[in-house]
Design a protein around this motif. Sequence first.
Motif, PDB file in Angstrom:
ATOM      1  N   GLU A  42       0.806  -1.212   0.000  1.00  0.00           N
ATOM      2  CA  GLU A  42       0.000   0.000   0.000  1.00  0.00           C
ATOM      3  C   GLU A  42       0.848   1.275   0.000  1.00  0.00           C
ATOM      4  N   ALA A  43       1.899   1.317   0.799  1.00  0.00           N
ATOM      5  CA  ALA A  43       2.734   2.523   0.830  1.00  0.00           C
ATOM      6  C   ALA A  43       3.367   2.780  -0.528  1.00  0.00           C
ATOM      7  N   ARG A  61       0.758   4.259  -2.951  1.00  0.00           N
ATOM      8  CA  ARG A  61       0.521   5.692  -2.705  1.00  0.00           C
ATOM      9  C   ARG A  61       1.621   6.544  -3.311  1.00  0.00           C
ATOM     10  N   ARG A 112       1.154   7.545  -7.208  1.00  0.00           N
ATOM     11  CA  ARG A 112      -0.065   8.220  -7.684  1.00  0.00           C
ATOM     12  C   ARG A 112       0.213   9.318  -8.695  1.00  0.00           C
ATOM     13  N   ARG A 116       3.052  -0.005 -10.746  1.00  0.00           N
ATOM     14  CA  ARG A 116       1.772  -0.606 -10.358  1.00  0.00           C
ATOM     15  C   ARG A 116       1.499  -1.884 -11.153  1.00  0.00           C
TER      16      ARG A 116
END
Length: 502
Positions: free
Chosen positions: A50-51, A54, A57, A67
């Motif tokens: 998750e980090a 982020r 983005r 990703r």
Amino acid sequence: MNAAAPSPALPDDLCARLRDTLLEQGFTTTGVRDLLGAGPHAALTRGEPEAAARATREAGGLGSLVRLFLLGGTEAAPPLPGLDALVAGGLLTRTPDGVRAAMDLRPYGEEDASGEALWYVLSDLDTPAARQDRDHVTGVGGASLTLASSLVRTAVRDTLDLGTGCGVQALHASRFSGRVTATDVAPRALATARATLALSGVRNVDLVEGPWLAPVSDRRFDAIVSNPPFVPGPARVEYVYRDSGQAGDAALAGLLRDLPARLRPGGRAQLLGSWLHVRGEDWPDRVRSWVPEGCDAWIVQREVTDPALHVGTWQRDAGLDLSAPATRAQAAAWLDWLEAERVEAVGFGFLLLRTVPDGRAPEVVVEDLPGELADPLNAEMAGWLDRVDWLRNHARDEALLGARLTLSPSATLERYAVAGDEGWSDAGAAVVLADGPQWRHEVDEPAAALLAGCSGALPLAELFALLSFAHDRPVDALVQAALPAVREFVRHGVLLPAGAAR
């Protein structure tokens, strides 16, 4: 067990275009690390995405590639050439929302005096379902990194990468070898390695299909590297990358015996392996018996696991549900086999082999090296070979006594004490190396004094004469007691021939 996935089919020209795009977008080990930052990059390494997600983005094309290939995401329009060809070749798969990775593709590399290698490694996805394929092609895992970090980098004409898998060891060998021959019994592994090499821009590797040494039965090499199927168990092949088809550690024993015939004089072989600790047998003697005549060998045990941990580790590695009835039945059969074979534990470690010219006495050392390593073992492996040669040239006591030795600059002397009724009292001392394997040797006062005196100024014979006077002990008795330890100090790099660098 799942049906085998199709082999990747990525033509060289498509791989070349893909490589150019990945480099242009900064999809490299350095580029990804800089994009994510230290914390998110460390979290991703731990399997916490998750980090990292982020951090991508607002990262444009590079964020899209991270990703897609590193986070398992779906991207509507990733910056890649020929999406249809990449889907047809097996790298990507289409979804209603775009494309996602059908195989694992990640940047990889190493840096040395010649600069940084910008490589890309293709392998199967590391998911529980994918890992249950019989022909699963593993990526850059702990074993691959462990072996790669131990490879002697001395330049050679040619190297054999035996059981190349996705091609990781062939990449490393390509930097110190004029030519590399990489073999594998699995056509799917060879197709994956072919793509890895093309994506990495490596052109001095030939790929050959076949089992064990059969594809090169008429050839010899300067170096051999292998991360073979080494998981001891019943005779079976449930997973090609780990199961040899032979019971226990018989495949490793047979491979060691066969390797010298594929090496030129002075050639070296480096591999990983596991061996059984059998009740009533000394494991070093058991493994030592596998070393062919006429070979130096250094066998280093890094880990020892009990049978239950051994079985559980490899079942988890296969992505199995350990509580499922079928998995428990497999574990029971495996443990029954280990018990019937009187196996108390399973060892794992490095094996270094080198052919020795006729008439010269080989050196065979089997030892434990537990714990964390301060540095990669490649320098230690190369140094061990050099120091063994030096010791062979100084095999006679007279030659060793005439040598000038220096204490390693990383050596320190540790003294320790125990508490008693009257406070602390000396209990002993040890010399410890701060780098490499951090070898530790217990020493008495004369040995500590001898080591301190090894500055390269005086030959050993004169140092022993000084010690004899200082400790009021006969010089012959000192020499007889200390020379075996001196040889061990040299072998471990605590003492170095004057002028030699560690």
